[in-house]
Design an enzyme around this catalytic site. Sequence first.
Site, PDB file in Angstrom:
ATOM      1  N   ASN A 286       0.827  -1.224   0.000  1.00 51.89           N
ATOM      2  CA  ASN A 286       0.000   0.000   0.000  1.00 51.89           C
ATOM      3  C   ASN A 286       0.855   1.266   0.000  1.00 51.89           C
ATOM      4  O   ASN A 286       0.350   2.361   0.227  1.00 51.89           O
ATOM      5  CB  ASN A 286      -0.954  -0.002   1.205  1.00 51.89           C
ATOM      6  CG  ASN A 286      -0.226   0.022   2.549  1.00 51.89           C
ATOM      7  OD1 ASN A 286       1.007   0.148   2.602  1.00 51.89           O
ATOM      8  ND2 ASN A 286      -0.964  -0.087   3.641  1.00 51.89           N
TER       9      ASN A 286
ATOM     10  N   HIS B 108       3.392   1.950   2.086  1.00 52.23           N
ATOM     11  CA  HIS B 108       3.952   2.414   3.355  1.00 52.23           C
ATOM     12  C   HIS B 108       5.478   2.302   3.361  1.00 52.23           C
ATOM     13  O   HIS B 108       6.053   1.422   2.724  1.00 52.23           O
ATOM     14  CB  HIS B 108       3.312   1.716   4.572  1.00 52.23           C
ATOM     15  CG  HIS B 108       3.683   0.279   4.787  1.00 52.23           C
ATOM     16  ND1 HIS B 108       2.757  -0.688   5.120  1.00 52.23           N
ATOM     17  CD2 HIS B 108       4.874  -0.370   4.754  1.00 52.23           C
ATOM     18  CE1 HIS B 108       3.366  -1.846   5.272  1.00 52.23           C
ATOM     19  NE2 HIS B 108       4.653  -1.688   5.052  1.00 52.23           N
TER      20      HIS B 108
HETATM   21  C1  F6R Z   1      10.099  -3.124   7.980  1.00 50.94           C
HETATM   22  C2  F6R Z   1       9.272  -2.033   7.452  1.00 50.94           C
HETATM   23  C3  F6R Z   1       8.216  -2.264   6.436  1.00 50.94           C
HETATM   24  C4  F6R Z   1       8.601  -3.279   5.370  1.00 50.94           C
HETATM   25  C5  F6R Z   1       7.479  -3.451   4.369  1.00 50.94           C
HETATM   26  C6  F6R Z   1       7.812  -4.504   3.329  1.00 50.94           C
HETATM   27  O1  F6R Z   1      11.025  -2.666   8.931  1.00 50.94           O
HETATM   28  O2  F6R Z   1       9.441  -0.938   7.881  1.00 50.94           O
HETATM   29  O3  F6R Z   1       7.921  -1.034   5.806  1.00 50.94           O
HETATM   30  O4  F6R Z   1       9.758  -2.840   4.726  1.00 50.94           O
HETATM   31  O5  F6R Z   1       6.309  -3.823   5.037  1.00 50.94           O
HETATM   32  O6  F6R Z   1       7.930  -5.740   3.943  1.00 50.94           O
HETATM   33  P1  F6R Z   1       8.501  -7.005   3.140  1.00 50.94           P
HETATM   34  O7  F6R Z   1       9.920  -6.712   2.815  1.00 50.94           O
HETATM   35  O8  F6R Z   1       8.368  -8.160   4.100  1.00 50.94           O
HETATM   36  O9  F6R Z   1       7.647  -7.147   1.927  1.00 50.94           O
END
Ligand code: F6R
Length: 250
Positions: free
Chosen positions: A144, A146
Amino acid sequence: MHQNKGEKGNNMFEIFILNSYEEVSKKASEVVLEVLKKDQVTLGLATGSSPVGMYQQLVDAYHKGQSFQHVTSVNLDEYVGINQDHPQSYYTFMFEHLFKHVDIMKENIHIPSGLGNSENSTNEYELFLQAHPQDLQVLGIGSNGHIGFNEPGTAFDSTVHQIELKKETRLDNARFFSSLDEVPTHAITMGIQDIMRAQKIVLIATGQKKAQAIYDCVHAPLSVDIPCTILQKHPHVVLIVDQEAGQLIK
Ligand code: F6R
C-alpha cells in the site's frame, strides 16, 4: 537495467531493475558497503523479507574482513506489545539476520521499543534519531506504499510515533505468524520526517505485489495517501527492484 528518473524536477531516483532477488540483494549490499567506508556511520535498517538477502551479503562481507565496529544502527520500527525475545519481534529479526553474525557493538544498536517503558520508546528514540542522522536508510515498501510503518494517511512531517497497522499490512505480515489474530495491531515507527533526514536512501522491492507501489513512488502525485510519494522530494534515493516490482516503471 540502470536508469535515472526525475519526477517534476524535484529529485533524481537512481533506479536498478535487476533479474533476481540475489542480484537485488547484492546491489543493495554494495550501496551499504560503500557507505561503510566512512569512519563513523549511522545506518538506518529495515526488517521484513526484502532485505534478508542483503543482510546475508553483509554477513559474507564481514567474513571477508568488513568491520561493523564503527556502525551505529537505527531501526525503522517494531511491533507494539510483543517482547524483544518474541520470535517475530524486529529485535529478534535483526539479531538473527545481521547483528549476531557481525562485530557491531551492542551499545550502538538502536531499535525502537514497542513496550513503551525503555530508553527506546517514542520521545527518547526521536531525540536519538535527531542527534544521529542516517548516512544511509534502508527501506522496504508495503504493497500500500507504506515506508517504515507509516501507513497511508500519515503526515509527511511525522516523527516517531505509534500507529495502528492497516488490515492489508497485517494480512501481508500474517505469513510470519501462526494466525492473523497473532499479528500485532500496532507498531512504533520512525516518522516520515525521520526517514527523510537520511543523507541517502536505498529502497529494495521484489515481486509483482510491489509493482504499483514502486510506480507510485516514482510517478504518483505527492499524497499522504501514498506515503512513498514523499521520496520524490528526497535528493538521493536508490531504487533497487526486480523485473516484477519494476514492471510498471520500465
Ligand atoms: C520493515 C518495514 C516495512 C517493510 C514493508 C515490506 O522494517 O518498515 O515497511 O519494509 O512492510 O515488507 P517485506 O519486505 O516483508 O515485503
